[in-house]
Design a protein around this motif. Structure first.
Motif, mmCIF file in Angstrom:
data_model
loop_
_atom_site.group_PDB
_atom_site.id
_atom_site.type_symbol
_atom_site.label_atom_id
_atom_site.label_comp_id
_atom_site.label_asym_id
_atom_site.label_seq_id
_atom_site.Cartn_x
_atom_site.Cartn_y
_atom_site.Cartn_z
ATOM 1 N N PRO A 170 -8.018 -0.759 2.437
ATOM 2 C CA PRO A 170 -8.017 -0.805 3.903
ATOM 3 C C PRO A 170 -9.146 -1.688 4.431
ATOM 4 N N CYS A 228 1.305 0.835 0.836
ATOM 5 C CA CYS A 228 0.709 -0.097 1.801
ATOM 6 C C CYS A 228 0.483 0.579 3.150
ATOM 7 N N GLN A 232 -3.093 1.179 4.806
ATOM 8 C CA GLN A 232 -3.311 0.659 6.159
ATOM 9 C C GLN A 232 -3.844 1.747 7.090
ATOM 10 N N TYR A 248 1.738 -6.649 5.321
ATOM 11 C CA TYR A 248 0.590 -5.821 5.705
ATOM 12 C C TYR A 248 -0.738 -6.568 5.646
ATOM 13 N N ARG A 251 -3.448 -7.088 8.431
ATOM 14 C CA ARG A 251 -3.123 -6.115 9.485
ATOM 15 C C ARG A 251 -3.637 -4.741 9.066
ATOM 16 N N GLY A 252 -4.926 -4.683 8.787
ATOM 17 C CA GLY A 252 -5.540 -3.429 8.357
ATOM 18 C C GLY A 252 -5.516 -3.232 6.859
ATOM 19 N N LEU A 253 -5.131 -4.269 6.108
ATOM 20 C CA LEU A 253 -5.035 -4.162 4.645
ATOM 21 C C LEU A 253 -5.393 -5.495 4.017
#
Length: 295
Positions: A170, A228, A232, A248, A251-253
């Motif tokens: 993350p 994922c 995330q 992903y 986008r937070g990952l």
């Protein structure tokens, strides 16, 4: 009255003369005349007047032709359908895939296939690999993509792809800045794991056992997409197929390489003892264009 007689009658009416009809049908003119005479005898009335070697339709012949036109268009459709089935199969294709490839490889392959075969109906399902195998083995589906943990009895199998495992972390996690993640980096970390039967998980567990590494298991799932989503959301880190993780990333990952290398391996499945139709062969050729064998 038979279909050949109707075909000859239709050719004479649409081409205007018996000689031209003979050319179109690739038969002799006497054969055309004979077929018309037999048809007239069978139906009980004259279709043409014969004048100076030429044939002119009677009023009854014109009426009969209007009826024949509708039926003949149906016959042409049947011939076209038969040719399509002969060349391409049923005009539909049924594809099943493990979830990990259902949001990346399969959409691209199906899009390329549809451009070549816009009139082919496509059925697609994303399922667990064991279900994909059962659907293909039973003949309900024409092509399947599955992870290599399945029992391959009852299906024809060929290698499809091999993807090197990445570690999904993350945003803001301490391992986000690592160039490479090694087993000791995972010790004690909140870890989202694949299902126990997954061969990738078993390979990783062998490495963890040999190095006395004990991640903190917080969740198990058969799907890389679920891993994922959980990463995330900040639940932990996990091993994922990098293809699955594409939507992903950023986008937070984040993804980081894992060493030593561990791989996801996938197989292409076909029903046993069945010659693939041209449609299925064309799809297999298209989807194999998207196969990847990472080192």
């Amino acid at each position: 009255m038979n279909i050949r007689q109707i075909e000859v009658f239709y050719a004479v009416m649409t081409n205007g003369t018996a000689s031209r009809a003979a050319e179109v049908l690739r038969i002799s003119q006497p054969a055309v005349s004979k077929a018309i005479q037999e048809l007239e005898r069978d139906i009980g009335f004259a279709l043409f007047r014969r004048e100076k070697g030429r044939m002119f339709p009677t009023s009854e012949g014109q009426m009969f032709f209007r009826e024949v036109e509708g039926s003949f268009s149906g016959l042409v459709h049947l011939k076209s359908a038969a040719a399509r089935i002969r060349d391409f199969g049923s005009g539909e294709i049924r594809v099943a895939s493990l979830s990990a490839l259902s949001t990346n490889v399969l959409p691209r392959a199906l899009s390329g296939f549809q451009k070549k075969h816009p009139n082919v109906a496509i059925t697609f399902q994303a399922q667990m690999s064991s279900v994909v195998k059962d659907l293909v083995a039973s003949g309900q589906f024409d092509v399947g993509l599955a992870a290599d943990e399945i029992d391959i009895a009852g299906v024809d199998v060929r290698p499809f792809a091999r993807y090197r495992v990445s570690i999904a972390v993350p945003s803001g996690h301490r391992l986000e800045s690592a160039d490479v993640i090694r087993p000791q980096d995972i010790d004690g970390e909140a870890f989202i794991a694949l299902s126990p039967e997954d061969t990738t998980r078993r390979s990783a567990e062998t490495i963890f056992f040999n190095e006395n590494i004990k991640p903190k298991m917080v969740l198990e799932t058969p799907y890389s997409t679920t891993i994922c989503a959980m990463v995330q959301a900040g639940m932990g880190i996990g091993m994922v197929n990098p293809m699955t993780a594409e939507p992903y990333v950023g986008r937070g990952l984040s993804l980081r390489p894992f060493e030593p290398a561990v791989y996801f391996r996938t197989l292409l499945l076909l029903p046993p003892n069945r010659q693939p139709s041209r449609i299925v062969s064309d799809f297999v050729e298209e989807v194999m264009r998207h196969s990847v064998f990472q080192d």
